[in-house]
Design an enzyme around this catalytic site. Sequence first.
Site, short mmCIF file in Angstrom:
data_model
loop_
_atom_site.label_atom_id
_atom_site.label_comp_id
_atom_site.label_asym_id
_atom_site.label_seq_id
_atom_site.Cartn_x
_atom_site.Cartn_y
_atom_site.Cartn_z
N LYS A 15 3.79 -3.37 -5.39
CA LYS A 15 4.16 -3.44 -6.80
C LYS A 15 5.55 -2.82 -7.00
O LYS A 15 6.43 -3.40 -7.61
CB LYS A 15 3.11 -2.69 -7.63
CG LYS A 15 3.34 -2.73 -9.12
CD LYS A 15 2.15 -2.08 -9.84
CE LYS A 15 2.47 -1.81 -11.28
NZ LYS A 15 1.35 -1.17 -12.00
N GLU A 57 4.79 3.84 3.20
CA GLU A 57 4.03 3.19 4.27
C GLU A 57 4.40 1.71 4.38
O GLU A 57 4.66 1.18 5.46
CB GLU A 57 2.52 3.29 4.01
CG GLU A 57 1.94 4.69 4.12
CD GLU A 57 1.99 5.48 2.82
OE1 GLU A 57 2.81 5.12 1.94
OE2 GLU A 57 1.23 6.45 2.69
N GLY A 90 -2.37 -1.13 -9.73
CA GLY A 90 -2.52 -1.50 -8.33
C GLY A 90 -3.96 -1.85 -7.95
O GLY A 90 -4.24 -2.89 -7.37
N ARG A 91 -4.90 -0.99 -8.34
CA ARG A 91 -6.30 -1.21 -7.92
C ARG A 91 -6.97 -2.30 -8.75
O ARG A 91 -8.15 -2.60 -8.53
CB ARG A 91 -7.08 0.09 -7.98
CG ARG A 91 -7.04 0.80 -9.32
CD ARG A 91 -7.56 2.22 -9.22
NE ARG A 91 -7.38 2.98 -10.46
CZ ARG A 91 -6.28 3.61 -10.81
NH1 ARG A 91 -5.20 3.52 -10.03
NH2 ARG A 91 -6.20 4.28 -11.93
N GLU A 124 -10.14 6.42 -7.91
CA GLU A 124 -8.77 6.60 -8.39
C GLU A 124 -8.76 6.45 -9.92
O GLU A 124 -7.92 7.02 -10.60
CB GLU A 124 -7.83 5.59 -7.74
CG GLU A 124 -6.40 6.08 -7.67
CD GLU A 124 -5.53 5.28 -6.71
OE1 GLU A 124 -4.97 5.88 -5.79
OE2 GLU A 124 -5.41 4.06 -6.88
N HIS A 146 -30.33 2.51 9.13
CA HIS A 146 -30.50 3.17 10.42
C HIS A 146 -29.51 4.30 10.59
O HIS A 146 -29.28 4.77 11.70
CB HIS A 146 -30.37 2.14 11.54
CG HIS A 146 -31.44 1.08 11.45
ND1 HIS A 146 -32.62 1.18 12.12
CD2 HIS A 146 -31.51 -0.04 10.70
CE1 HIS A 146 -33.38 0.13 11.81
NE2 HIS A 146 -32.72 -0.62 10.94
N LYS A 184 2.62 12.67 -1.89
CA LYS A 184 3.71 11.77 -1.53
C LYS A 184 5.04 12.52 -1.50
O LYS A 184 5.84 12.36 -0.58
CB LYS A 184 3.84 10.66 -2.59
CG LYS A 184 2.90 9.50 -2.44
CD LYS A 184 3.38 8.38 -3.36
CE LYS A 184 2.34 7.33 -3.57
NZ LYS A 184 2.73 6.33 -4.55
#
Length: 545
Positions: free
Chosen positions: A213, A219, A274-275, A360, A391, A511
């Site tokens: 965005k 990263e 973003g999410r 978030e 399990h 950050k």
Amino acid sequence: MSTAPAPKTPLGKLSAWNDLKQHAEELRGKHLRELFASDAARGEKFRVEAEGIYLDYAKNRITDKTMQLLLELAAQSGLRERIDAMFRGEKINITEDRAVLHVALRAPKSASIKVDGEDVVPEVHTVLDRMSAFADRLRSGEWKGHTGKPIKNVINIGIGGSDLGPVMAYEALRHYSRRDMNFRFVSNVDGTDFAEATHDLSADETLFIVSSKTFTTLETMTNAQTARKWALESLKDESAIARHFVAVSTNAAEVTKFGIDTANMFGFWDWVGGRYSMDSAIGLSTMLAVGPENFRRLLAGFHTMDEHFRTAPFEQNLPVIMGLLSVWYNDFFDAQTVAVLPYEQYLKRFPAYLQQLTMESNGKHVTLGGETVSYQTGPVYWGEPGTNGQHSFYQLIHQGTKLIPCDFIGFGKTLNPLGNHHDLLMANVFAQSEALAFGKTAEEVKAEGVADWLVPHKVFEGNRPSNTLLLKELTPEALGKLIALYEHIVFTQGTVWQVNSFDQWGVELGKVLAKKIAGELAAPADLQHDSSTNTLITRYKQLRG
Ligand code: G6Q
């Protein structure tokens, strides 16, 4: 909004909140066994079916009164007004002064949703049409790489909201995807992620989608630069970048700086968090995998759930009911987490996707008015696809000391019919929710002839709540509905807790510090951190040699 919002009645002062507190005490000692025994039709009562989703919420620690009070809480919290404000394009994300309009991303062409007086729906469809045209060209082989070969491999580079949605959707819709192409996702700044994604690919058949965005995320930019170098090592010509890189971003200036022609850029807008962006151009990898037609089916599913959330009365509103039930356990029963357990292998990344969406969004301890909350907000969401989880961690859900409300998700039909696999899978869904709710008493265990000393170990207390969602089949529409369902659950929760579900200031500090430390790792530096951090940095420098 540059000024503070008008004060709201604090949650603790709402009469419904206090009534619920008291009511929780009345219900605390009640077992689901009793609740079922006293109402033979409970299973038919606490259920809702809407838009192809069947929700059974009878195995919750609730009565008619609970639901009535929870619905009253929604009303007193102004949920209706807030839903309307979101759909009207009001800037409800006050700390970032932004509208919250992921719902516009899936609105049909005929809709009109305005931000600052401007209808955003036509722009949404312009981008969708450009994405579709690009997808058609790429999928048909008309779009060629630098050496004239068609593209066989697509790598999405992005992180957080620019990664988790695309990864989840690709896995979820794999059945509908192009099996002769490879789709991979690079997110981590750990070089291993990039190295493993590319080690068996040749650059002349590979397209990178740089999804960011802001187009400034450390990263993603690091991975994008590495991708550029990797591609140029074999293609050896700067002009090849235009054939092998496209961008998805809101930041045209940075995209151009990186060397990607804005003709190969797909935009979105600051009113998409973003999410909440996997159905914007951030979903380009999804569209390339499943084709424009299926991508539009996915959007149609989202839109169906949006309309349900916007218009259905709260007592039949799936996200409202599920959101309120999670508040019930989170705030009145000390539940710290929610387990989401899809009995559908294709949804294996759904819980991971939901972790960002839910945590978030509602991992906040300050209200919209800036007050520190005096109650619990966002629970930890987690999960794994069934039956694998059974399990591993289900033991703790069945017999541990923590209350973990569960959402089971199952489908009537499998996309891969193989013998009786699907019936066995679904038998486990029903068995688990039944066991969690009703457990096994000491008498029942004894009746099986178990030695007295062993009995307590074999008792299942039960009274563990769960919801079960049933859908017909995992189609693109069904996936869109499920995702939008959880988006609106988050909205409902956030409204009750009076937090801003649409900012994420909590990721900022780390950050900023990482940037500073990266500088200190790159050159000799006078370390001015605390003694632990200083020592760790020094030790790392020794280790790396
Ligand atoms: C999501 C967050 C965050 C964001 C990533 C990537 O809501 O804002 O997860 O998606 O930090 O950001 P960019 O897309 O700007 O690279």
